[in-house]
Design a protein around this motif. Structure first.
Motif, PDB file in Angstrom:
ATOM      1  N   GLY A  63     -36.196  17.470  53.689  1.00  0.00           N
ATOM      2  CA  GLY A  63     -36.038  17.583  55.137  1.00  0.00           C
ATOM      3  C   GLY A  63     -35.110  18.746  55.456  1.00  0.00           C
ATOM      4  N   LEU A  64     -34.864  18.957  56.733  1.00  0.00           N
ATOM      5  CA  LEU A  64     -33.989  20.048  57.168  1.00  0.00           C
ATOM      6  C   LEU A  64     -32.993  19.495  58.167  1.00  0.00           C
ATOM      7  N   ARG A  65     -31.757  20.026  58.127  1.00  0.00           N
ATOM      8  CA  ARG A  65     -30.757  19.586  59.109  1.00  0.00           C
ATOM      9  C   ARG A  65     -29.911  20.760  59.586  1.00  0.00           C
ATOM     10  N   ILE A  66     -29.404  20.580  60.805  1.00  0.00           N
ATOM     11  CA  ILE A  66     -28.451  21.552  61.359  1.00  0.00           C
ATOM     12  C   ILE A  66     -27.059  20.956  61.162  1.00  0.00           C
ATOM     13  N   ASP A  67     -26.104  21.752  60.718  1.00  0.00           N
ATOM     14  CA  ASP A  67     -24.727  21.279  60.600  1.00  0.00           C
ATOM     15  C   ASP A  67     -24.074  21.390  61.986  1.00  0.00           C
ATOM     16  N   GLU A  68     -24.052  20.262  62.702  1.00  0.00           N
ATOM     17  CA  GLU A  68     -23.562  20.263  64.091  1.00  0.00           C
ATOM     18  C   GLU A  68     -22.078  20.598  64.180  1.00  0.00           C
ATOM     19  N   ASN A  69     -21.384  20.443  63.051  1.00  0.00           N
ATOM     20  CA  ASN A  69     -19.965  20.748  63.010  1.00  0.00           C
ATOM     21  C   ASN A  69     -19.680  22.248  63.192  1.00  0.00           C
ATOM     22  N   LYS A  70     -20.727  23.037  63.047  1.00  0.00           N
ATOM     23  CA  LYS A  70     -20.546  24.492  63.190  1.00  0.00           C
ATOM     24  C   LYS A  70     -20.617  24.940  64.650  1.00  0.00           C
ATOM     25  N   TYR A  71     -20.785  23.981  65.576  1.00  0.00           N
ATOM     26  CA  TYR A  71     -20.952  24.328  67.000  1.00  0.00           C
ATOM     27  C   TYR A  71     -19.893  23.662  67.866  1.00  0.00           C
ATOM     28  N   ALA A  72     -19.532  24.355  68.951  1.00  0.00           N
ATOM     29  CA  ALA A  72     -18.680  23.739  69.977  1.00  0.00           C
ATOM     30  C   ALA A  72     -19.233  24.128  71.344  1.00  0.00           C
ATOM     31  N   PHE A  73     -19.258  23.151  72.239  1.00  0.00           N
ATOM     32  CA  PHE A  73     -19.598  23.435  73.637  1.00  0.00           C
ATOM     33  C   PHE A  73     -18.289  23.630  74.396  1.00  0.00           C
ATOM     34  N   VAL A  74     -18.245  24.670  75.226  1.00  0.00           N
ATOM     35  CA  VAL A  74     -17.037  24.909  76.027  1.00  0.00           C
ATOM     36  C   VAL A  74     -17.437  25.105  77.491  1.00  0.00           C
ATOM     37  N   PRO A  75     -17.291  24.045  78.312  1.00  0.00           N
ATOM     38  CA  PRO A  75     -17.553  24.218  79.748  1.00  0.00           C
ATOM     39  C   PRO A  75     -16.404  24.942  80.422  1.00  0.00           C
ATOM     40  N   ILE A  76     -16.734  25.797  81.404  1.00  0.00           N
ATOM     41  CA  ILE A  76     -15.706  26.387  82.265  1.00  0.00           C
ATOM     42  C   ILE A  76     -15.511  25.403  83.422  1.00  0.00           C
ATOM     43  N   LEU A  77     -14.297  24.849  83.526  1.00  0.00           N
ATOM     44  CA  LEU A  77     -14.005  23.870  84.574  1.00  0.00           C
ATOM     45  C   LEU A  77     -14.067  24.563  85.940  1.00  0.00           C
ATOM     46  N   ARG A  78     -14.517  23.838  86.951  1.00  0.00           N
ATOM     47  CA  ARG A  78     -14.978  22.488  86.821  1.00  0.00           C
ATOM     48  C   ARG A  78     -16.488  22.391  86.754  1.00  0.00           C
ATOM     49  N   ALA A  79     -17.246  23.346  87.348  1.00  0.00           N
ATOM     50  CA  ALA A  79     -18.699  23.179  87.443  1.00  0.00           C
ATOM     51  C   ALA A  79     -19.377  23.100  86.069  1.00  0.00           C
ATOM     52  N   GLY A  80     -18.821  23.771  85.056  1.00  0.00           N
ATOM     53  CA  GLY A  80     -19.421  23.742  83.720  1.00  0.00           C
ATOM     54  C   GLY A  80     -19.505  22.344  83.145  1.00  0.00           C
ATOM     55  N   MET A  81     -18.594  21.449  83.594  1.00  0.00           N
ATOM     56  CA  MET A  81     -18.609  20.060  83.107  1.00  0.00           C
ATOM     57  C   MET A  81     -19.936  19.369  83.413  1.00  0.00           C
ATOM     58  N   GLY A  82     -20.574  19.814  84.507  1.00  0.00           N
ATOM     59  CA  GLY A  82     -21.852  19.218  84.896  1.00  0.00           C
ATOM     60  C   GLY A  82     -22.949  19.464  83.869  1.00  0.00           C
ATOM     61  N   MET A  83     -22.733  20.424  82.962  1.00  0.00           N
ATOM     62  CA  MET A  83     -23.769  20.746  81.976  1.00  0.00           C
ATOM     63  C   MET A  83     -23.557  20.013  80.646  1.00  0.00           C
ATOM     64  N   VAL A  84     -22.403  19.376  80.492  1.00  0.00           N
ATOM     65  CA  VAL A  84     -22.040  18.817  79.177  1.00  0.00           C
ATOM     66  C   VAL A  84     -22.980  17.684  78.744  1.00  0.00           C
ATOM     67  N   GLU A  85     -23.254  16.774  79.658  1.00  0.00           N
ATOM     68  CA  GLU A  85     -24.103  15.636  79.291  1.00  0.00           C
ATOM     69  C   GLU A  85     -25.465  16.123  78.759  1.00  0.00           C
ATOM     70  N   LYS A 119     -10.290  22.189  66.834  1.00  0.00           N
ATOM     71  CA  LYS A 119      -9.705  22.762  65.618  1.00  0.00           C
ATOM     72  C   LYS A 119     -10.722  23.681  64.937  1.00  0.00           C
ATOM     73  N   ASN A 120     -10.266  24.705  64.273  1.00  0.00           N
ATOM     74  CA  ASN A 120     -11.125  25.653  63.545  1.00  0.00           C
ATOM     75  C   ASN A 120     -12.194  26.286  64.434  1.00  0.00           C
ATOM     76  N   ILE A 121     -11.853  26.541  65.683  1.00  0.00           N
ATOM     77  CA  ILE A 121     -12.823  27.104  66.633  1.00  0.00           C
ATOM     78  C   ILE A 121     -13.324  28.469  66.154  1.00  0.00           C
ATOM     79  N   GLU A 122     -12.477  29.182  65.395  1.00  0.00           N
ATOM     80  CA  GLU A 122     -12.854  30.531  64.937  1.00  0.00           C
ATOM     81  C   GLU A 122     -14.049  30.489  63.983  1.00  0.00           C
ATOM     82  N   ASP A 123     -14.323  29.315  63.373  1.00  0.00           N
ATOM     83  CA  ASP A 123     -15.449  29.216  62.441  1.00  0.00           C
ATOM     84  C   ASP A 123     -16.717  28.681  63.109  1.00  0.00           C
ATOM     85  N   LYS A 124     -16.640  28.401  64.397  1.00  0.00           N
ATOM     86  CA  LYS A 124     -17.793  27.782  65.060  1.00  0.00           C
ATOM     87  C   LYS A 124     -18.519  28.766  65.973  1.00  0.00           C
ATOM     88  N   THR A 125     -19.791  28.465  66.202  1.00  0.00           N
ATOM     89  CA  THR A 125     -20.529  29.156  67.270  1.00  0.00           C
ATOM     90  C   THR A 125     -20.168  28.431  68.564  1.00  0.00           C
TER      91      THR A 125
END
Ligand code: PRP
Ligand code: URA
Length: 208
Positions: A63-85, A119-125
């Protein structure tokens, strides 16, 4: 980098409901979330896959998998929060950071008031979220904040963009890939996108 603009009849349909001033807060919020989910799906088109072994009830297979730990979502407050869900529906295990910025209503310059990143944001997309890209001031400032903290790969998801904002990000941060559902005509004298949808934060939270 060329901006990726979603081109699909369902997006046109949903954006028209978003634009309508009569759309309720509840429906507006739901649509922001749905479009964010579609933008995120598009942004993960180039995600790296690793091979894993999967045991089905019948056999063992690759099978194939994505390592989700390599990603971070960053909303710009406040309207960006509406996209998080919506984006979390696509990648539920990604980490989440927050950047607080608002536009000074007179100068239209972004004012920074918060930044908390995983943490370790420098290693994430980092997938930066903001429904509106108007002058591009807030987006450009958020990208600079991320780069100062060592982030090397950034994707920016916006629902409605103005040509001015797209040009500014492309000029100041040519390494950032922008995904937008719609590019509108222009900005008005108050820095609002025309035809746009009004103030996204106020419409998501029902504050006006
Ligand atoms: C809006 C929007 C963006 C910014 C876009 O936020 O969500 O962050 O304006 O404009 P720009 O491209 O010209 O910078 P706002 O400052 O209204 O704050 P809010 O999300 O707290 O309502
Ligand atoms: N911010 C918004 O929420 N809407 C715009 O049209 C421009 C900036």
């Amino acid at each position: 980098m060329k901006t990726i603009i979603l081109d699909h009849p369902m997006i046109e349909h949903k954006i028209s409901i978003l634009r309508n001033e009569k759309t309720s807060t509840k429906e507006f919020r739901e649509l922001i979330s749905e479009i964010a989910m579609i933008l995120c799906y598009e942004a993960l088109q180039d995600a790296d896959l690793e091979e894993i072994e999967v045991k089905t009830p019948i056999a063992t297979t690759k099978g194939l998998r994505i390592d989700e730990n390599k990603y971070a979502f960053v909303p710009i407050l406040r309207a960006g929060m509406g996209m998080v869900e919506g984006v979390l529906r696509v990648m539920p295990n990604a980490k989440i950071g927050h950047i607080g910025l608002f536009r000074n209503e007179e100068t239209l310059e972004p004012v920074e008031y918060y930044c908390k990143l995983p943490k370790n944001i420098e290693d994430k997309t980092v997938i930066l979220l903001d429904p509106m890209l108007a002058t591009g001031g807030s987006g450009a400032a958020a990208i600079t904040m991320l780069k100062k903290r060592g982030v090397k790969k950034i994707k920016f998801l916006s629902i409605i963009s103005a040509p001015e904002g797209l040009k500014r990000i492309q000029k100041e941060h040519p390494d950032v890939q922008i995904y937008t559902a719609k590019c509108d005509n222009e900005l008005n004298e108050n820095g609002y996108i025309v035809p746009g949808l009004g103030d996204a934060g106020d419409r998501i939270y029902g504050t006006k």
